[in-house]
Motif scaffolding. Structure first.
Motif, short mmCIF file in Angstrom:
data_model
loop_
_atom_site.label_atom_id
_atom_site.label_comp_id
_atom_site.label_asym_id
_atom_site.label_seq_id
_atom_site.Cartn_x
_atom_site.Cartn_y
_atom_site.Cartn_z
N ALA A 194 11.12 7.62 -6.45
CA ALA A 194 10.57 6.39 -5.89
C ALA A 194 9.14 6.19 -6.37
CB ALA A 194 10.60 6.44 -4.36
N ASP A 195 8.63 4.97 -6.22
CA ASP A 195 7.24 4.68 -6.56
C ASP A 195 6.31 5.28 -5.51
OD1 ASP A 195 6.49 2.35 -4.49
OD2 ASP A 195 8.56 2.08 -5.19
N SER A 196 5.04 5.37 -5.85
CA SER A 196 4.07 6.03 -4.97
C SER A 196 3.96 5.37 -3.61
CB SER A 196 2.70 6.07 -5.66
OG SER A 196 2.75 6.84 -6.84
N ALA A 197 4.05 4.04 -3.57
CA ALA A 197 3.92 3.34 -2.30
C ALA A 197 5.07 3.68 -1.36
CB ALA A 197 3.86 1.83 -2.53
N THR A 198 6.29 3.72 -1.90
CA THR A 198 7.44 4.07 -1.07
C THR A 198 7.33 5.50 -0.56
OG1 THR A 198 8.88 2.52 -2.25
CG2 THR A 198 9.96 4.30 -1.04
N VAL A 199 6.93 6.42 -1.43
CA VAL A 199 6.79 7.83 -1.02
C VAL A 199 5.72 7.96 0.07
CG1 VAL A 199 6.21 10.15 -1.79
CG2 VAL A 199 7.60 8.67 -3.24
N GLU B 73 -0.86 10.40 -9.46
CA GLU B 73 -2.21 10.61 -8.96
C GLU B 73 -2.42 10.13 -7.53
OE1 GLU B 73 -5.97 11.93 -8.72
OE2 GLU B 73 -4.54 12.33 -10.35
N PRO B 74 -1.90 8.95 -7.12
CA PRO B 74 -2.13 8.52 -5.73
C PRO B 74 -1.57 9.48 -4.69
CG PRO B 74 -1.37 6.68 -7.07
CD PRO B 74 -1.19 7.92 -7.89
N LEU B 75 -0.54 10.25 -5.05
CA LEU B 75 0.10 11.15 -4.09
C LEU B 75 -0.36 12.60 -4.22
CD1 LEU B 75 3.78 9.87 -4.54
CD2 LEU B 75 2.23 9.32 -2.65
N LEU B 76 -1.13 12.91 -5.24
CA LEU B 76 -1.44 14.30 -5.55
C LEU B 76 -2.19 14.99 -4.41
CD1 LEU B 76 -1.07 16.46 -7.66
CD2 LEU B 76 -3.18 15.70 -8.77
N GLY B 77 -3.20 14.32 -3.86
CA GLY B 77 -3.96 14.93 -2.77
C GLY B 77 -3.12 15.17 -1.54
N LEU B 78 -2.24 14.22 -1.22
CA LEU B 78 -1.35 14.35 -0.06
C LEU B 78 -0.40 15.53 -0.24
CD1 LEU B 78 0.10 13.31 2.52
CD2 LEU B 78 1.36 11.73 1.02
N VAL B 79 0.26 15.62 -1.39
CA VAL B 79 1.23 16.69 -1.63
C VAL B 79 0.53 18.03 -1.70
CG1 VAL B 79 2.94 17.56 -3.26
CG2 VAL B 79 2.83 15.11 -2.78
N ALA C 78 -3.06 7.51 0.69
CA ALA C 78 -2.27 7.51 -0.54
C ALA C 78 -1.67 6.13 -0.80
CB ALA C 78 -1.16 8.56 -0.44
N GLY C 79 -1.23 5.46 0.26
CA GLY C 79 -0.70 4.11 0.09
C GLY C 79 -1.77 3.15 -0.40
N ALA C 80 -2.99 3.29 0.14
CA ALA C 80 -4.09 2.44 -0.31
C ALA C 80 -4.43 2.72 -1.77
CB ALA C 80 -5.32 2.66 0.58
N ALA C 81 -4.39 4.00 -2.16
CA ALA C 81 -4.68 4.36 -3.55
C ALA C 81 -3.61 3.82 -4.50
CB ALA C 81 -4.77 5.88 -3.69
N ALA C 82 -2.39 3.63 -3.96
CA ALA C 82 -1.31 3.08 -4.79
C ALA C 82 -1.39 1.57 -4.89
CB ALA C 82 0.04 3.50 -4.23
N SER D 153 0.64 -4.96 3.16
CA SER D 153 1.35 -5.49 1.99
C SER D 153 1.94 -4.35 1.16
CB SER D 153 0.38 -6.31 1.12
OG SER D 153 -0.73 -5.51 0.74
N TRP D 154 2.76 -3.53 1.82
CA TRP D 154 3.42 -2.44 1.12
C TRP D 154 4.59 -2.99 0.32
CZ3 TRP D 154 2.71 3.04 2.05
CH2 TRP D 154 1.62 3.31 2.87
#
Length: 475
Positions: free
Chosen positions: A158-163, A283-289, A313-317, A323-324
């Motif tokens: 999935a894309d970063s926003a969905t994850v 990259e948008p999810l890296l810190g979260l994971v 992470a959603g904001a970074a994506a 507006s997700w």
């Protein structure tokens, strides 16, 4: 299904558009548009009900069993109909033949107790249970939805926003579990279902409530257990956070963080060392994971902090605020196919079939073909536990700072529900066997007779050879 798998059939009508949800989800590269007509517009399902076997029970408590859904190491799950209401349910029972032993009953009773304690918006509702029955059983709502594991395997990452959105929902589910003292211990993509109105965490078969058991076994799937579990240490809420991080890595990249060695012993050693590969995580999810997969359990965020990290992470994506973007089109097609299956099963077995058979019944709308999914989800009465961990669930304020992922509007265009159709006639039986059974029995007898003649012939040839050899030796 699903996985496991339990929860109520969701109808699929309308787009579910609400405040902040007017945008259509973007099309991922290679995504298949779902507004096409034709046989390839909706994918085949990974989990479909199968027929009952001769040894399967036909009734458990007030439930009439109509199909098999799945089987695991300890239990089997059936699709069932509650006789008093006509509603579909998923009924789980032990695989043990005959009377279950005391250890199996105790384990099953513990699973029932845990499932009842964790009632909330992200867990499947327990309808009824009888752990003391000759064949112990547990009935839950039936959810016609794919697991995140199936979506990733069949629909791709999935894309970063969905994850990020799924991470926030899973964190809310863990917050509710941990608030009542329950550690899941087997969180993985296969144990999270995704109906259109939000995730459902399932399968508490190896979960434990910290005040109910002192079990210290290392259980779960190796690729998703925490390093301390791999070392045989007690499972704690931090283990669930680690498992969620491994799950998010799989959703974003298509594989868990530890490389697949093909050797369980080597994989267990890698997990115990915390040897993870996050090179493919966006990259948008890296810190979260990375935070979830911290080697030190004390360094991992709790579910509240995890929800905040997911929002960042959603904001970074590029999806700040409400507006997700929606789920990938391939995922939406699979979710839609399961919704359609839920409606069809309701029409065939459940309340829809009952109404269609009643005199003067008008239409064939079943339980799964009512108002839009999101409207029904919003109307659900939250449990006290859910209100305690998610103030938005109490109905006095906004439910969450961001909505659920949208399914494409074209994908959720309602289709006419199929009619129940005539049911096939049961084959006639003679002495307990159907004609097919008698044919199989006759074929077996014939094969045995042929084998007997062959053995006798070989013995006769062997006897002849022995007689010739003896005669030659005597001469």
């Amino acid at each position: 299904m699903r996985r496991h798998r339990p929860g109520g059939p969701r109808g699929a009508a309308g787009t579910g558009a609400g405040p902040g949800r007017g945008r259509m989800p973007r099309h991922d590269a290679g995504a298949v548009p779902l507004h096409r007509k034709g046989a390839d517009a909706v994918p085949d399902l990974g989990v479909t009900p199968g027929p009952l076997h001769r040894a399967d029970p036909r009734h458990l408590g007030p439930y009439r069993l109509v199909a098999r859904l799945s089987a695991g190491g300890m239990g089997r799950v059936y699709l069932a109909v509650e006789t008093s209401t006509g509603e579909l349910a998923a009924v789980k029972t032990l695989l043990a033949e005959g009377e279950a032993d005391d250890a199996d009953r105790a384990r099953f009773a513990r699973e029932v107790g845990v499932a009842r304690r964790v009632a909330g918006p992200h867990t499947v509702r327990v309808r009824a249970a009888d752990p003391a029955a000759p064949r112990p059983w547990l009935a839950t709502d039936y959810v016609s939805a794919p697991s995140l594991g199936e979506l990733t395997v069949r629909g791709g990452p999935a894309d970063s926003a969905t994850v990020a959105r799924l991470a926030a929902d899973c964190a809310a589910a863990l917050q509710a579990l941990h608030a009542v003292g329950v550690v899941h211990r087997d969180l993985k993509p296969q144990n999270v279902l995704l109906p259109a109105d939000g995730i459902q965490v399932i399968d508490f078969g190896i979960s434990h409530a910290t005040d109910l058991t002192r079990t210290r076994l290392t259980l779960g799937t190796l690729a998703y257990i925490a390093p301390e579990q791999a070392r045989g240490e007690p499972a704690t809420p931090a283990c669930d956070v680690y498992a969620l991080g491994a799950t998010l890595c799989t959703l974003a990249t298509g594989r868990p963080p530890c490389p697949d060695t093909g050797d369980p012993v080597r994989l267990l050693a890698l997990v115990a060392r915390g040897a993870v590969d996050l090179g493919a995580v966006p990259e948008p999810l890296l810190g979260l994971v990375r935070a979830c997969l911290a080697l030190d359990p004390a360094a991992r965020p709790d579910p509240v902090a995890l929800r905040a990290l997911a929002e960042e992470a959603g904001a970074a994506a590029g999806t700040a605020g409400s507006s997700w973007s929606g789920m990938p089109d391939r995922w939406a097609g699979i979710v839609l196919a399961y919704q359609r299956q839920g409606r069809e099963l309701t029409e065939r077995y459940g309340a829809g079939a009952t109404r269609a058979a009643a005199p003067g019944a008008g239409g064939s709308a079943g339980v799964g073909a009512g108002p839009p999914v999101r409207e029904k989800a919003a109307a659900r009465e939250p449990t006290p536990e859910a209100a305690a961990v998610d103030p938005g669930a109490a109905g006095d304020g906004p439910r969450a700072p961001h909505p659920q992922p949208d399914v494409p509007a074209a994908a959720l265009t309602p289709e006419p529900a199929p009619g129940p159709g005539p049911r096939p006639r049961a084959p006639r039986r003679f002495a307990g066997l159907t004609p097919r059974g008698w044919r199989a029995a006759g074929s077996l007898v014939g094969n045995c007779a042929g084998l007997s003649f062959l053995v006798l012939g070989l013995l006769a040839v062997l006897a002849t050879i022995i007689a010739i050899v003896v005669a030659l030796a005597a001469g």
